[in-house]
Design an enzyme around this catalytic site. Structure first.
Site, short mmCIF file in Angstrom:
data_model
loop_
_atom_site.label_atom_id
_atom_site.label_comp_id
_atom_site.label_asym_id
_atom_site.label_seq_id
_atom_site.Cartn_x
_atom_site.Cartn_y
_atom_site.Cartn_z
N ARG A 240 0.69 -1.36 0.03
CA ARG A 240 0.03 -0.13 -0.01
C ARG A 240 0.72 1.31 -0.08
O ARG A 240 0.58 2.13 -0.70
CB ARG A 240 -0.95 0.04 1.12
CG ARG A 240 -1.99 -1.01 1.06
CD ARG A 240 -3.08 -0.90 2.10
NE ARG A 240 -2.54 -1.36 3.48
CZ ARG A 240 -2.84 -2.55 3.82
NH1 ARG A 240 -3.85 -3.60 3.14
NH2 ARG A 240 -2.49 -2.93 4.91
N ASP A 326 -6.27 -7.28 -6.15
CA ASP A 326 -5.91 -7.90 -5.00
C ASP A 326 -6.96 -9.01 -4.58
O ASP A 326 -7.60 -8.95 -3.64
CB ASP A 326 -5.62 -6.95 -3.82
CG ASP A 326 -5.16 -7.52 -2.58
OD1 ASP A 326 -4.59 -8.76 -2.80
OD2 ASP A 326 -5.14 -7.21 -1.52
N CYS A 366 -2.81 -14.62 -3.65
CA CYS A 366 -2.29 -15.08 -2.21
C CYS A 366 -2.54 -16.57 -2.35
O CYS A 366 -2.89 -17.29 -1.19
CB CYS A 366 -3.20 -14.38 -1.13
SG CYS A 366 -4.95 -14.33 -1.20
N1 SAH Z 1 -6.62 -4.80 -0.88
C1 SAH Z 1 -7.39 -5.06 0.29
C2 SAH Z 1 -7.64 -6.51 0.79
C3 SAH Z 1 -8.37 -7.37 -0.54
S1 SAH Z 1 -9.15 -8.96 0.23
C4 SAH Z 1 -6.63 -4.19 1.41
O1 SAH Z 1 -5.68 -3.88 1.15
O2 SAH Z 1 -7.36 -4.13 2.42
C5 SAH Z 1 -9.96 -9.52 -1.01
C6 SAH Z 1 -11.28 -8.75 -1.21
O3 SAH Z 1 -12.00 -9.38 -2.35
C7 SAH Z 1 -12.18 -8.96 -0.11
O4 SAH Z 1 -12.59 -7.76 0.58
C8 SAH Z 1 -13.66 -9.65 -0.64
O5 SAH Z 1 -14.79 -9.30 -0.09
C9 SAH Z 1 -13.53 -9.26 -1.99
N2 SAH Z 1 -13.85 -10.22 -3.02
C10 SAH Z 1 -14.05 -11.43 -3.17
N3 SAH Z 1 -14.46 -11.91 -4.41
C11 SAH Z 1 -14.96 -10.81 -5.12
C12 SAH Z 1 -15.59 -10.70 -6.31
N4 SAH Z 1 -15.68 -11.62 -7.29
N5 SAH Z 1 -15.53 -9.10 -6.56
C13 SAH Z 1 -15.26 -8.25 -5.86
N6 SAH Z 1 -14.64 -8.47 -4.51
C14 SAH Z 1 -14.51 -9.75 -4.26
#
Ligand code: SAH
Length: 374
Positions: A240, A326, A366
């Protein structure tokens, strides 16, 4: 203390011409012996011993206890915690013959905390958020401890460590002076250890619902009790920061959760930040985080499936200078790797098509089974 089904080491195929019969001590109740030829990985530092790799699995009465593990020649590989209910029958705690007691855990915790404070490029604020204890990587198998300002959130992911939590909680309180310790052991891997899900206050006060952490000068509200994982994706902390340094122009952040990368980009050089997450709760907190950082005018938020959103932006001819991906793990096992690869390919390809020339793709995975090269 042998189990009838495991009483003899003769299950493996007998050698045809046993010229030099080597005497193999298959171990009594006092140690685990790794099968000949299976010890190399553990000898080289791998911290898990699988039940199929030992001549004899100990009796279930040993669950949670400390036992030595040796190779077939009697060389000590380490001491570790036993769980016969798990495929991982032993998790290595130390490579030496030493007492594994309260002092041992105190030393390990102290070393890990000092190491983090020295090397992890932490925010100097007392409200900093970061992962304090990294389980196996800190010689504390299955123990995750996240620091959110004056509160700690713990996850105990194996039986041996779960049984020692009262002692570990006491030590953490003593070593950090935290106000409270909250458990978020509501994860499915606990089932593989024969453990139930567990959440709640283990020490001191419960983290307040409006808990705010600071990360490189940005502020984030963290919902410790009901947020994803332990409340925040601390693993992306330094990325970030990098995005904050590199962001410019128009930014798209997909899978944005509570807006970590979006706010970093907005506080950096971005003029406009568009963010998408499937969770409406995460988006609500993200909007609050934007206000907390005074960047709400630059940010727009969408609660939607990122796969659909990426397709729609492409169809609408939208362009961005930075696209951030992500996603959650698309696969947790080898069998679903091909499907996961299709998913990663789709979002990365669409993201690339959305970029202006000279734009920047920030992409993450991940999934353990997806290598960086793949
Ligand atoms: N980059 C973020 C963390 C991301 S975690 C940070 O820095 O805090 C992954 C995220 O993907 C979660 O919030 C989850 O709700 C979301 N997610 C899971 N499947 C998804 C989809 N199909 N479309 C959009 N978001 C999704």
């Amino acid at each position: 203390m042998t189990r009838p089904e495991d009483a003899t080491p003769t299950k493996h195929p007998p050698r045809k011409a046993p010229q030099r019969v080597q005497k193999v001590d298959v171990g009594g109740a006092d140690k685990l012996v790794m099968r000949k030829g299976r010890e190399e990985r553990v000898a080289n530092g791998y911290p898990w011993v699988f039940s199929g790799e030992v001549y004899q699995v100990p009796p279930p009465e040993m669950d949670g206890q400390i036992m030595p593990v040796e190779d077939a020649r009697g060389r000590l590989l380490g001491l570790g915690m036993i769980n016969t209910k798990s495929n991982i029958v032993l998790r290595v705690l130390t490579r030496q013959r030493e007492p594994v007691d309260r002092d041992f855990f105190k030393r390990r915790l102290t070393e890990a905390i000092a190491y983090r404070e020295r090397y992890a490029k932490l925010d100097p604020s007392p409200n900093a958020g970061y992962r304090l204890i990294h389980a196996e990587a800190d010689g504390l198998p299955a123990l995750i401890v996240d620091r959110y300002g004056s509160f700690l959130v713990v996850q105990a992911l194996a039986l041996g460590i779960a049984e020692r939590m009262p002692m570990i909680v006491e030590l953490l309180a003593e070593l950090t002076g935290c106000k409270g310790i909250y458990e978020r052991s509501d994860v499915l891997v606990r089932n593989l250890e024969g453990l139930p899900q567990a959440t709640g206050v283990l020490y001191g006060e419960a983290p307040p619902a409006d808990l705010v952490i600071e990360e490189h000068g940005s502020k984030f509200r963290v919902d410790v009790a009901t947020g994803q994982k332990t409340g925040f994706f601390l693993d992306q902390r330094l990325n970030r920061q990098r995005v904050r340094e590199l962001a410019r122009g128009r930014v798209l952040n997909t899978f944005c959760y509570t807006g970590g990368f979006s706010i970093a980009a907005a506080l950096g050089g971005a003029e406009e930040v568009v963010s998408v997450d499937i969770s409406a709760d995460a988006i609500a907190l993200a909007e609050e985080n934007a206000r907390l950082n005074g960047v709400e005018a630059k940010c727009t938020w969408q609660a939607a499936n990122a796969f659909d959103a990426l397709r729609e932006y492409e169809k609408a001819g939208e362009k961005f200078d930075v696209v951030i991906l992500d996603p959650p793990a698309f696969t947790k096992n080898k069998d679903s790797v091909p499907g996961a690869v299709r998913g990663y390919k789709e979002i990365n390809l669409r993201a690339l098509r959305l970029l202006n020339p000279g734009g920047l793709l920030v992409t993450s995975s991940c999934s353990h089974h997806i290598s960086p090269a793949l």
